[in-house]
Design a protein around this motif. Structure first.
Motif, short mmCIF file in Angstrom:
data_model
loop_
_atom_site.label_atom_id
_atom_site.label_comp_id
_atom_site.label_asym_id
_atom_site.label_seq_id
_atom_site.Cartn_x
_atom_site.Cartn_y
_atom_site.Cartn_z
N GLU B 109 0.71 -1.08 0.10
CA GLU B 109 0.01 0.19 0.07
C GLU B 109 0.85 1.13 0.04
O GLU B 109 0.68 2.33 -0.68
CB GLU B 109 -0.90 -0.09 1.20
CG GLU B 109 -2.02 -1.11 1.29
CD GLU B 109 -1.79 -2.38 1.88
OE1 GLU B 109 -0.58 -2.59 1.73
OE2 GLU B 109 -2.46 -3.07 2.18
N ALA B 110 2.01 1.14 0.82
CA ALA B 110 3.02 2.26 0.99
C ALA B 110 3.99 2.41 -0.35
O ALA B 110 4.71 3.39 -0.47
CB ALA B 110 3.66 2.26 2.20
N GLY B 111 3.53 1.59 -1.18
CA GLY B 111 4.50 1.58 -2.59
C GLY B 111 6.13 1.28 -2.36
O GLY B 111 6.97 1.99 -3.06
N ILE B 112 6.23 0.67 -1.17
CA ILE B 112 7.90 0.62 -0.92
C ILE B 112 8.12 -1.24 -1.25
O ILE B 112 6.91 -2.05 -1.36
CB ILE B 112 8.20 0.73 0.33
CG1 ILE B 112 7.40 -0.16 1.42
CG2 ILE B 112 8.16 2.20 0.60
CD1 ILE B 112 7.84 0.17 2.75
N SER B 113 9.40 -1.49 -1.05
CA SER B 113 9.35 -2.90 -1.38
C SER B 113 9.22 -3.65 -0.27
O SER B 113 9.41 -3.36 0.87
CB SER B 113 11.03 -3.17 -1.66
OG SER B 113 11.43 -4.45 -1.45
N PRO B 114 8.46 -5.07 -0.28
CA PRO B 114 7.91 -5.66 0.76
C PRO B 114 9.25 -6.35 1.36
O PRO B 114 8.97 -6.79 2.56
CB PRO B 114 6.90 -6.90 0.41
CG PRO B 114 7.10 -6.13 -1.25
CD PRO B 114 7.94 -5.51 -1.63
N ASP B 115 10.19 -6.38 0.93
CA ASP B 115 11.30 -7.28 1.37
C ASP B 115 12.33 -6.07 1.97
O ASP B 115 13.49 -6.34 2.22
CB ASP B 115 12.25 -7.80 0.37
CG ASP B 115 11.57 -8.95 -0.30
OD1 ASP B 115 10.42 -9.28 0.55
OD2 ASP B 115 11.82 -9.60 -1.31
N ILE B 116 11.82 -5.04 2.69
CA ILE B 116 12.58 -4.00 3.30
C ILE B 116 13.39 -4.64 4.47
O ILE B 116 13.00 -5.55 5.26
CB ILE B 116 12.06 -2.75 3.89
CG1 ILE B 116 10.76 -3.38 4.62
CG2 ILE B 116 11.63 -2.00 2.61
CD1 ILE B 116 10.16 -2.03 5.42
N ASP B 117 14.63 -4.24 4.61
CA ASP B 117 15.58 -4.66 5.76
C ASP B 117 16.04 -3.40 6.40
O ASP B 117 16.51 -2.30 5.87
CB ASP B 117 16.93 -5.27 5.06
CG ASP B 117 17.04 -6.69 5.23
OD1 ASP B 117 16.23 -6.98 6.02
OD2 ASP B 117 17.74 -7.05 4.46
N GLY B 118 15.94 -3.57 7.89
CA GLY B 118 16.37 -2.56 8.59
C GLY B 118 17.93 -2.24 8.44
O GLY B 118 18.50 -3.39 9.01
N LEU B 119 18.58 -0.98 8.37
CA LEU B 119 19.77 -1.01 8.49
C LEU B 119 20.49 -0.53 9.78
O LEU B 119 19.79 0.61 10.30
CB LEU B 119 20.36 0.03 7.33
CG LEU B 119 20.48 -0.18 5.96
CD1 LEU B 119 20.90 1.02 5.21
CD2 LEU B 119 21.66 -1.07 6.05
N PRO B 120 21.27 -1.15 10.46
CA PRO B 120 21.79 -0.62 11.46
C PRO B 120 22.66 0.89 11.20
O PRO B 120 23.10 0.91 10.06
CB PRO B 120 22.85 -1.61 12.08
CG PRO B 120 22.86 -2.91 11.10
CD PRO B 120 21.96 -2.05 9.89
N GLN B 121 22.71 1.45 12.24
CA GLN B 121 23.15 2.78 11.95
C GLN B 121 24.48 2.83 11.53
O GLN B 121 24.85 3.77 10.49
CB GLN B 121 23.39 3.40 13.61
CG GLN B 121 23.35 4.99 13.53
CD GLN B 121 21.76 5.36 13.95
OE1 GLN B 121 20.96 4.74 13.72
NE2 GLN B 121 21.61 6.56 14.01
N GLU B 122 25.43 2.08 11.84
CA GLU B 122 26.70 2.15 11.54
C GLU B 122 26.92 1.80 9.84
O GLU B 122 27.50 2.60 9.07
CB GLU B 122 27.45 0.70 12.00
CG GLU B 122 28.76 0.43 11.56
CD GLU B 122 29.16 -1.00 11.70
OE1 GLU B 122 28.23 -1.82 12.53
OE2 GLU B 122 29.90 -1.47 10.83
N ALA B 123 26.05 0.61 9.40
CA ALA B 123 26.07 0.69 7.87
C ALA B 123 25.35 1.61 7.19
O ALA B 123 25.71 1.77 6.02
CB ALA B 123 25.05 -0.66 7.65
#
Ligand code: SF4
Lengths: 895, 1099
Positions: B109-123
């Motif tokens: 619905e939000a138009g983003i990839s459903p496979d989103i991965d959260g990135l740690p701050q450092e990365a």
């Protein structure tokens, strides 16, 4: 046939059917989870079984089907445009969930836009040839059951009520029942522990049958919460407990993926329960992604290093070793070190050279514009060929087969795609798509005599005297639910059944409570605070226990144990755990002197400025490196500060070999810029990695400026550059003095000047001032044997300054006060002789410890005479020394 | 949307109705209150909310766990079991976790990839740089480089590099966290430049003239100094500086920092008049026209780069399906504007709970405000006084405006004034002190005043509530001496046990020392260790511990057996293989001389050598686990010093390996053991974190009642101890105007536009390493500078508030005292009003000494204080007691001899099966099954297909269906070209005929699983198998095993013999299951026939 089937029975289980006394057996009564039941039904109905994971092809085809709809503005259109595969996968998984409810592809009233979208996709005219996944397979079973006349099984016992199963399963059960299979449900009848025991009290509370007032918790050992700092510690305690329980009927609930218990059982000498794990990082699976990465420019030296250092990869033996060493020396493909390594390949070298050319040296594609499908297929072909060779050597190796399957899936996905070129990011995503699921493997075999275990709490369906619940920490989060409330209601109204999220969570909680009831004598809950560094949270069941019992602090203390408690004698209620008193082990002791008793004499015949710095800095360092020959590569590319210096050296060397120093300044700058670019790709390719441009730009500018400044300095001092990076070996004492002069120049009066290139300047200025610079005196000494009038100075690449002791040969020099080089060299010789004598006599001094004396003092040189000797600051010796774990310096604080 | 709708929407959005803002002071029991508020809603008799209607946001995952746990307990206690079970359906977690879940749920619905991965701050930092670099045009890069070089921006004298990337990244980060558009950055550059220009004096018309004047002055001064030749070192140093400057000026340009430096040079006294002209000429740099154009150009270039970077970074991540922390919130906010999402959440969400509200960043606040539109009921709990995470994006100025907004828009505010934590004397003094100190910063007394809930205990009377340590030596040593003194007389410092509520003597774990930085904590730990006192703290250096060393050496050895250093380290840490270390070295030398003869302790490496063949199967983290097990490092760790820490660190090493694999996942890179070693090495490199450079190889921090806790003030938030020592009280303020700073043009909160009128100001520092310059002073005095100083001062007061409120029973202020007896209290002095510092430390070490708080002009509140004068000499070091080295003993067993638990009937090597003996009873043959070439086919696939057909070929099937099944099975196995379906049918018919002849009326059971538990000398084992065909006859059972062996009947006897153990295994299982086996047949389906085996001796 009478299968016992449950939603949590795919892994290890203990049920009335498979929990057999030794010497007994059972026929036709398997224990199955949903997947096993489906497979058996397929077998009996003659439906070909799906052996290989075809999800990659499946999703790709589904994406193709969706594409025209997505282009026409659907709720998923934006996502599809951004990530067609991910979006297709998400929609497909929703569709599979829908199929599991019993959906036949038709419209569902009031189910909302998500279900409508699936209906629309399903109704697209083009025939859908999706490889079958779980839901489709089950749907086919359901359809084919219509053809069946006689009972497939005599009876099926379900571990949970039918409502817990999806609508499609329920239709399958219904069909089976119609054909004569009798269905019933398992009902446990656990007696539990004596009601006045702690365990009994807790069991009563959990089943809502607490006496009022409830008996107090006394800490009788029947119910223990084992708290530990880490899972490794918890595993050791658990293994010791399991060992101590001996032959008592026990079961372990192995919740979670932490392998610590499996390893602990093995190290404690307890028959292990086996270990399975899933990972996508298995070494043999890395060849395809690495090879594909290397099909793009710039070729990342880290990836080359990874490919070369795989325990089993396309490169072996001396070829692998030589390339690795070359890369560590100079991180890039095709530079001098790389070429030298190739020249030294063992004969016949042609096959190895071809291999190197194929895997590393072909020009790669631009990462943004992308590689052609053909180019990528060629890479995959190469990987496949190599994998097939490996399979020929060991046909049963499951990982190689899996790697081969990844190749096949990658090719299938790639060829299904439209578009000529594929960029690097997409390649990475495709690799992840085909190989990201991880590979399941048995890493440890379960052994005879192992204690019974179940893979999850819900799989414990028989009573046991002792139950140890391993990793009793929060484990709920992963349970997802596909349908939103409105959708769920509409599906139910349409006769399409699935459990609501609440129902699923409630059923899961009930299964956990049941596991507690299964213990008849003891229940041990093992709750480490961290598992591989991850903080754990309280298990929901623990919260429930606390809330139902509301124990007093004293009661809580009575039922809680730490690992330390188990190390004390008489941990209530448990058989004595086997313990041992360990002798403390000292870490290597920091001794200021090591007395050595070796017949051989130290190898002092060959010296270099570096070895002399070690000898006079810390004789132990010298001994370990030069005499005992300790060295490590550790496959690390040079640190950035070293790389900066190396590239600077190489730039000047190359410019000299091209005769650039005699060119006009503008032309020289132009040549320097060009040379720098070439050097970066051949010998400094780490700086070409993404995210390094900022660093690279600055370095490039710095080095080009430095080279230009050097040219100007040479000009201002009227020096002619004769040699760069010239090796030397001159007789010195009983042996040789070896090394390399960075630059040798001649003044207009015929004096020779050695210019040593350094990155920084302050450190060397200080050394010159303090008379503890060894390099320039050593180089001067070596050249003086050929030429009488020699001086040596430093040129700093970062500050672009020429500095050193005053010399007639140079008019534009930053003069740094200090003794003349020959005087320093005499000091070096004197001290080196004494240091060598001490070593030969077996006294190896260590200078960098808190308890160390300065070397000159250790060598018993009178204070008055010390000014005639050469002293290295201990911190200088230790700065780049890698032996601090051996000399004990590293353990100062730990001890 | 029409005007009316817009107005309605705006009204709705600015409505705070249903919002309860709770100001909860330290120790006021906010989690308790929060839990009960939620529980209240969940159990409401009439309209109890659904559990999935709850959104509960916590600041840390630990707080999430605690809140969830408490909620569950309350629900269970209320008998709401189903709700307790369903708690995971609520949106409960940190703000990022909540957003990530929302995005995963509504990705399409939000138009983003459903496979989103959260990135740690450092990365995220790494990727931001990567995308920025890729997007900057060569022209802009050159502009940045040139302008940054011109003003030596963030000049690092060590590397001789300027740095424009840091401010660009900071602007990007700030822009993202304030939802500022890339297009608006240009205007911010303009505003920044305008502000900066106001600090400068009017510009001179002739820059060249200024340069000429300086050059002349330099020449003159150089000549004069050479002539003077005063022999002073400072004069000769200045001479060098002047010469260098002149050289650079003549070459084209002198950096502004050098101008500034020249304006301050100090040669010897006699030389001073000779440089006067230089001082004057150089001081004119800020009126140089180029000076100002260069600053402006740099500022513009940096904002331009940030603007380009913002767009690029967004595309970069989108393409890769990655989201960082800011995106999670940003995307969630966008998702909440999607009508489908609104409809669903509008139906679902009922209550929003925000814990630690004061740590909310502007964008988070916007999110909460938006969520409130859905829930219409919210509880936001926080303590403005504890807003200390400004560096992480929290904005204390917002808090004030939010409070005002809530009050004026129909919401409610409430204060929790009761303090459940500290003894009353402490509560009273601290309340008075901070009420006054925070008044200056606009905090009303109602929000600060606290009332003690605890009673004053007579047993604590002998211990004053406060302690004052006057330290007259190096801080960490004196602090350590103070701690040692505390612990040396535990009875003199009595505390209340939190569990039992009883008064008892002090234990080391009751004491916490708070300092400003991790580095100070590490120094203090070292000083305590010298005194034999154990401490617990967040400490780096994991890779340099014994366990870190062994593990990296072992991995190094596994990759390269020729790594002699790795081998040596392994040996050294295993007690040099039982040798004296000198003897070990002698042996190394001899071994080298004899070309690597195996050393005497080579067996140490055997477990690793044994592991090597398995490496291709293992992932890097699994290799690490296996090494820990193979070397039994758990037991070994117990033998090294500080065994608990050693053991716990092994888990920290496992965490690092897991982090490496995680990184490989989101970067989508391959992972290998070599890569893991590299990651270990990288983790030791210090990177900037908050205020200091710090490595990432953190050691495990454990709770140890026998160790003193050392913590930074920031990390102490939310924690409490009986005794707290406050250190670093002389720390100076740090902020200045020349940094990237968020600014806001209004001081009110607008729920319709929470992030409106925010902008970023950046004044690049133009003088390189020169910090002491008039421009800095002017900046400090400007309105911007004063605002920043005020903000810094407020934050320092808040951080002190956190420190002061951690103690339950005794709070110690540890201040450094100079040789002249003056206390260095720069930080403590922030607790002040217009008349100066509010706190007066006791001057003498007397029993009635008091710590005085100036409550008003005329009133002083006095609290008793125990005063100690401390120096290094006070305490003698005592060796730390070595803990008992008891550990679990391994069971003496020969595990190597234990066979596998599962007996596979096909495994003829299994000791149980190998005992069986049998003979051929008969051979019956019929027609072969015809097939064409099976070249390129795996024979196993043929066997599987034949089995599959025979398993399904039941008597009830029609001919057509039989054929259909045969055909599809062959097709699936890609065997349709080799086998005719009819041939399969015929083969099956032949078997049917044979059975019918031999055992007429037998009941056919296909694919029958068997299981049997078998005793063995090593314990129980279990046999698992599936009988292909079981014929149930009146005499007993017949076992038939189908084989696809294609050879002729002459070869059957030999072939059948191979399968005999398998048949015996089945027979055994049937026997123990109570069945009577009368025959065992091998059915050669392709060859056409059966071989009957008889058992001579069973298994
Ligand atoms: S670390 Fe220092 S003391 Fe130890 S061997 Fe190396 S140089 Fe010598």
């Amino acid at each position: 046939m009478h299968p016992f089937v449950g939603l949590e029975l795919s892994g290890a289980s203990l049920t009335p059917v498979n929990d057999l006394e030794p010497g007994t057996g059972r026929l036709g009564a398997p224990v199955w989870g949903p997947e096993e039941l489906l497979r058996d039904l397929e077998l009996r109905l003659g439906i070909p079984q799906v052996e290989q994971d075809s999800s990659a092809v499946r999703v790709t085809r589904w994406a193709e089907r969706i594409a025209p709809l997505a282009a026409a503005g659907r709720y998923y259109s934006s996502s599809f445009k951004l990530d067609p595969i991910g979006t297709a996968r998400a929609l497909l998984s929703l569709r599979d969930e829908l199929v599991l409810t019993g959906w036949d592809g038709g419209p569902v009233a009031d189910a909302g836009y998500r279900v409508d979208a699936l209906v629309e996709i399903e109704s697209v005219e083009t025939p859908l040839t999706l490889p079958r996944d779980f839901a489709d397979r089950l749907a086919q079973v359901q359809r084919e059951l219509r053809e069946v006349r006689s009972p497939i099984y005599d009876q099926i016992t379900l571990a949970e009520e039918q409502a817990a199963w999806s609508g499609l399963w329920q239709r399958v059960f219904e069909a089976l029942r119609r054909h004569g299979t009798h269905l019933d449900m398992f009902e446990e009848n656990f007696q539990g522990a004596p009601p006045d025991s702690d365990l009994g009290v807790i069991q009563a509370a959990l089943s809502g049958k607490s006496a009022s007032p409830r008996p107090p918790l006394r800490g009788d050992g029947t119910f223990l919460m084992l708290e530990s700092e880490t899972s490794l510690e918890a595993a050791s305690v658990s293994a010791a407990i399991i060992a101590a329980l001996g032959n008592e009927p026990s079961a372990v609930i192995r919740d979670g993926n932490d392998p610590a218990l499996a390893h602990a059982l093995l190290t404690q000498g307890v028959p292990p329960q086996g270990l399975h794990s899933s990972s996508r990082w298995r070494s043999a699976l890395q060849v395809l992604p690495l090879a594909l990465e290397l099909a793009f420019e710039p070729k990342d030296p880290h990836r080359v290093l990874d490919l070369l250092s795989l325990p089993r990869g396309p490169f072996r033996g001396a070829v692998r070793r030589r390339l690795l060493r070359a890369l560590v020396r100079s991180p890039g493909i095709g530079g001098r070190a790389w070429q030298e390594a190739k020249e030294r390949f063992p004969e016949p070298a042609s096959a190895a050279l071809t291999l190197v050319a194929d895997w590393f040296e072909r020009p790669g594609a631009d990462p943004i514009r992308g590689a052609t499908t053909e180019a990528l297929l060629e890479v995959v072909d190469r990987v496949r060929t190599w994998l097939s060779e490996q399979i020929a050597l060991s046909p049963d190796d499951e990982i190689t087969h899996a790697a081969l399957r990844h190749c096949t899936a990658f090719v299938a996905t790639l060829t299904e795609r439209s578009g000529a070129a594929v960029d690097l990011v997409t390649v990475r995503r495709l690799v992840e798509f085909v190989a990201g699921g991880g590979m399941h493997l048995e890493l440890q075999r379960e052994r005879a005599g192992r204690v019974d275990y179940v893979s999850s709490a819900g799989a414990l369906l028989v009573p046991r005297s002792n139950v140890l619940w391993w990793s009793f920490t929060h484990g709920y989060d992963k349970l997802t639910h596909a349908w939103r409330k409105g959708e769920h209601a509409a599906l139910l109204a349409a006769g399409l059944w699935s459990q609501s999220a609440e129902q699923r969570f409630a059923a899961r909680a009930a299964r956990m409570r049941r596991a507690v009831q299964a213990a008849t004598k003891r229940l041990l809950l093992v709750a480490p605070k961290t598992v591989a560094g991850d903080q754990t949270a309280a298990h929901p069941l623990w919260d429930e226990i606390i809330a139902r019992l509301r124990p007093l602090p004293s009661e809580l203390a009575a039922i809680t144990r730490t690992a330390a408690n188990f190390l004390e004698a008489g941990s209530t209620g448990l058989p004595e755990l086997a313990r041992q008193a360990l002798l403390p082990r000292e870490l290597p002791v920091a001794r200021p002197i090591w007395h050595l008793n070796v017949v051989d004499s130290p190898p002092v015949h060959s010296a270099s400025a570096n070895s002399l710095t070690a000898l006079l800095g810390c004789p132990l360092q010298w001994t370990l490196a030069n005499w005992a020959g300790l060295a490590s590569v550790r496959l690390a590319l040079p640190a950035m500060h070293l790389l900066n210096g190396n590239l600077g050296h190489r730039l000047i060397e190359e410019l000299h070999s091209q005769g650039a120093f005699s060119e006009p300044a503008e032309r020289f700058r132009h040549l320097a810029i060009r040379q720098m670019e070439s050097l970066l790709s051949l010998e400094g390719a780490v700086l070409l990695r993404a995210g390094k441009a900022y660093e690279r730009d600055q370095l490039q500018a710095q080095l080009v400026d430095a080279a230009c400044a050097l040219q100007r300095t040479l000009f201002e001092n009227e020096l002619e550059l004769l040699d760069a990076e010239k090796p030397f070996a001159v007789p010195w004492r009983a042996g040789e003095l070896r090394g390399r002069w960075d630059l040798v120049a001649r003044s207009n009066k015929g004096q020779l000047v050695i210019i040593d290139l350094k990155w920084g300047d302050r450190k060397y200025r200080d050394k010159l001032r303090a008379a503890n610079d060894l390099q320039l005196p050593a180089y001067t000494h070596a050249l003086r044997l050929e030429h009488a009038d020699v001086s040596a100075v430093y040129f700093s690449l970062s500050s672009r300054k020429l500095f050193g002791a005053r010399t007639e040969a140079l008019s534009k020099l930053e003069v740094v006060p200090g003794p003349p080089a020959h005087e320093t060299w005499r000091r070096v010789e004197r001290t080196a002789q004494l240091a060598e004598q001490a070593i030969a006599a077996g006294a190896i001094h260590v200078t960098g410890l808190r308890t160390s004396l300065p070397l000159l003092e250790s060598l018993e040189i009178e204070e008055a005479g010390r000014s005639r000797h050469f002293a290295v600051k201990p911190e200088d010796a230790c700065e780049y020394c890698g032996f601090d774990a051996i000399c004990g310096r590293r353990w100062g604080e730990v001890s | 949307m029409n005007t009316l709708e817009i107005a309605a929407e705006t009204k709705a959005r600015s409505d705070a109705e249903g919002l309860l803002l709770i100001a909860a002071s330290a120790g006021s029991g906010k989690t308790y209150r929060l839990t009960h508020e939620v529980a209240e809603r969940l159990r409401a008799a009439d309209d109890a909310m659904s559990i999935e209607g709850l959104v509960a946001v916590t600041y840390t995952t630990k707080a999430r766990a605690e809140l969830e746990s408490r909620l569950r307990q309350v629900l269970v206690q209320e008998g709401l079991f189903a709700r307790a079970d369903a708690l995971p359906t609520a949106y409960l977690g940190t703000v990022h976790a909540v957003c990530l879940r929302l995005l995963q749920e509504f990705a399409l619905e939000a138009g983003i990839s459903p496979d989103i991965d959260g990135l740690p701050q450092e990365a995220a930092r790494h990727l931001l740089q990567e995308s920025l670099e890729a997007a900057l045009s060569p022209e802009l890069r050159t502009r940045l480089d040139d302008t940054a070089r011109a003003i030596e921006l963030n000049w690092d004298g060590r590397t001789r590099r300027h740095d424009w990337i840091t401010p660009v990244e900071q602007i990007m980060t700030l822009a993202r966290s304030n939802r500022l558009n890339a297009e608006d950055l240009r205007d911010m550059a303009r505003r920044s430049n305008e502000g900066l220009q106001q600090l400068l004096r009017p510009v001179a018309a002739d820059g060249v003239g200024l340069e000429r004047a300086l050059a002349d002055a330099l020449e003159e001064s150089i000549g004069a100094l050479v002539n003077l030749n005063d022999g002073q070192k400072n004069t000769s140093d200045v001479l060098g500086v002047l010469r260098d400057a002149l050289d650079q000026l003549q070459r084209g340009r002198l950096p502004w920092g050098q101008w500034c430096k020249l304006s301050k040079v100090k040669p010897g006294k006699r030389a001073m008049p000779l440089v006067e002209a230089v001082l004057l000429a150089a001081a004119e740099y800020d009126i140089h026209p180029r000076f100002r154009t260069e600053i402006c150009a740099c500022c513009d270039a940096i904002f331009d780069a940030a603007s380009v970077g913002l767009r690029a970074y967004a595309d970069w991540k989108a393409q890769r399906g990655l989201v960082d922390y800011v995106d999670m919130i940003d995307l969630a906010l966008s998702a909440l504007d999607v009508p489908d999402v609104q409809r669903e959440l509008g139906r679902r969400l009922e209550l929003l709970v925000v814990d630690e509200f004061q740590d909310t960043s502007p964008i988070q606040l916007a999110l909460f405000a938006r969520f409130h539109q859905f829930t219409r009921r919210s509880i936001w709990v926080g303590d403005w006084k504890q807003c200390i995470f400004e560096y992480a994006g929290a904005d204390p100025t917002l808090m004030d405006s939010v409070t005002r907004w809530v009050n004026s828009h129909g919401g409610k505010t409430e204060v929790l004034p009761r303090n459940f934590r500290s003894r009353p004397e402490l509560v009273e003094s601290i309340s008075l002190l901070f009420t006054r100190a925070l008044e200056r910063h606009g905090q009303s007394s109602g929000e600060v005043v606290a009332h003690a809930n605890r009673e004053a205990l007579p047993q604590l009377e002998s211990l004053p509530p406060f302690g004052v340590w006057k330290m007259n030596s190096k801080t960490e040593r004196a602090l350590a001496a103070g701690v040692a003194r505390l612990l040396s007389e535990p009875g003199a410092t009595t505390v209340v046990d939190r569990e039992t509520g009883l008064v008892r003597s002090l234990r080391p774990g009751d004491v916490a020392v708070l300092v400003a930085t991790n580095k100070e904590a590490e120094d203090l730990a070292a000083a305590l260790a010298e005194l034999g006192i154990a401490s617990v703290l967040a400490r780096t250096g994991l890779m340099r511990t014994p366990e870190g060393t062994v593990l990296s050496a072992a991995l190094g050895y596994l990759i390269d057996a020729a790594d002699t250093l790795a081998t040596a380290e392994l040996e050294a840490l295993h007690g040099f293989g039982g040798m004296e270390q000198e003897a070990w070295l002698a042996e190394k030398i001899t071994s080298k001389a004899t070309n690597g003869a195996p050393s005497a302790h080579a067996e140490l490496l055997l477990p690793l050598d044994a592991l090597r063949p398995e490496l291709p199967r293992l992932a890097p983290s699994e290799v690490l686990d296996r090494v820990i097990a193979a070397l039994d490092l758990v037991t070994k760790a117990r033998r090294w010093p500080n065994p608990d820490q050693r053991l716990a660190n092994l888990d920290a090493l496992r965490a690092l390996a897991a982090a490496y694999e995680d990184r490989s996942t989101y970067l989508r890179e391959a992972a290998s053991v070599g890569g893991l070693l590299r990651y270990f090495a990288e983790s030791q490199i210090a990177i900037r974190q908050q205020d200091e450079e710090r490595a990432r190889d953190e050691q495990h921090v454990s709770i140890n009642p026998d160790a003193v806790v050392l913590s930074t003030y920031h990390k102490a938030k939310g924690l409490e101890w009986p005794v707290v020592v406050l250190g670093s009280l002389d720390r100076e303020g740090r902020r200045h105007a020349f940094s990237v700073t968020p600014e806001m043009d209004r001081d009110t909160f607008d729920a319709a536009d929470p992030l409106g009128q925010r902008w970023i100001r950046y004044w690049p520092w133009p003088l390189g390493q020169q910090k002491d310059a008039a421009i800095r002073e002017r900046a400090a005095e400007s309105e911007v500078g004063r605002r920043i100083t005020e903000r810094d001062s407020r934050e320092r007061v808040r951080l002190l508030y956190v420190g002061f409120t951690r103690a339950r029973d005794h709070l110690i202020l540890a201040v450094t005292v100079t040789g002249k007896g003056v206390a260095k209290t720069a930080w403590l002095d922030e607790l002040s009003d217009a008349d100066g510092p509010l706190l007066t430390l006791p001057s003498k070490q007397t029993s009635d000494a008091t710590l005085d708080v100036r409550v008003s002009v005329s009133t002083v509140h006095r609290a008793l204080a125990r005063v100690w004068n401390l120096g290094e000499e006070c305490v003698e070091s005592k060796p730390r007691e070595d803990p008992a080295r008891i550990w679990f003993a391994p069971t003496p067993s020969a595990l190597g001899a234990h066979p596998g638990y599962v007996i596979k009937p096909s495994d003829t090597n299994d000791e149980i099966l190998s005992g069986a003996e049998f003979a051929i009873a008969s051979i019956t043959s019929w027609n072969r099954m015809p097939f064409t070439s099976t070249k390129d086919k795996r024979w196993d696939d043929v066997g599987t297909a034949i089995h599959a057909f025979l398993a399904s070929d039941t008597f009830e099937l029609s001919g057509a269906r039989r054929e259909l099944i045969a055909r599809r099975i062959l097709a699936a196995a890609e065997l349709e070209a080799s086998f005719d379906p009819a041939a399969l049918l015929a083969a099956s018919d032949n078997l049917r005929r044979f059975v019918e002849r031999r055992w007429p009326g037998a009941r056919w059971h296909r694919e029958v699983p068997v299981i049997a538990t078998v005793k063995s000398e090593h314990g129980a084992r279990q046999l698992h198998g599936v009988v292909d065909l079981l014929l149930e006859t009146e005499m007993g059972d017949v076992i038939v095993d189908h084989k696809s062996f294609p050879g002729s009947s002459q070869q059957w006897e030999q072939e059948a013999t191979k399968y005999a153990p398998q048949l015996c295994a089945y027979a055994h299982a049937l026997k123990v299951a109570g069945r009577n086996v009368i025959a065992r047949l091998v059915h050669f389906t392709i060859g056409g026939g059966v071989v009957e085996l008889v058992e001579r001796s069973a298994i």
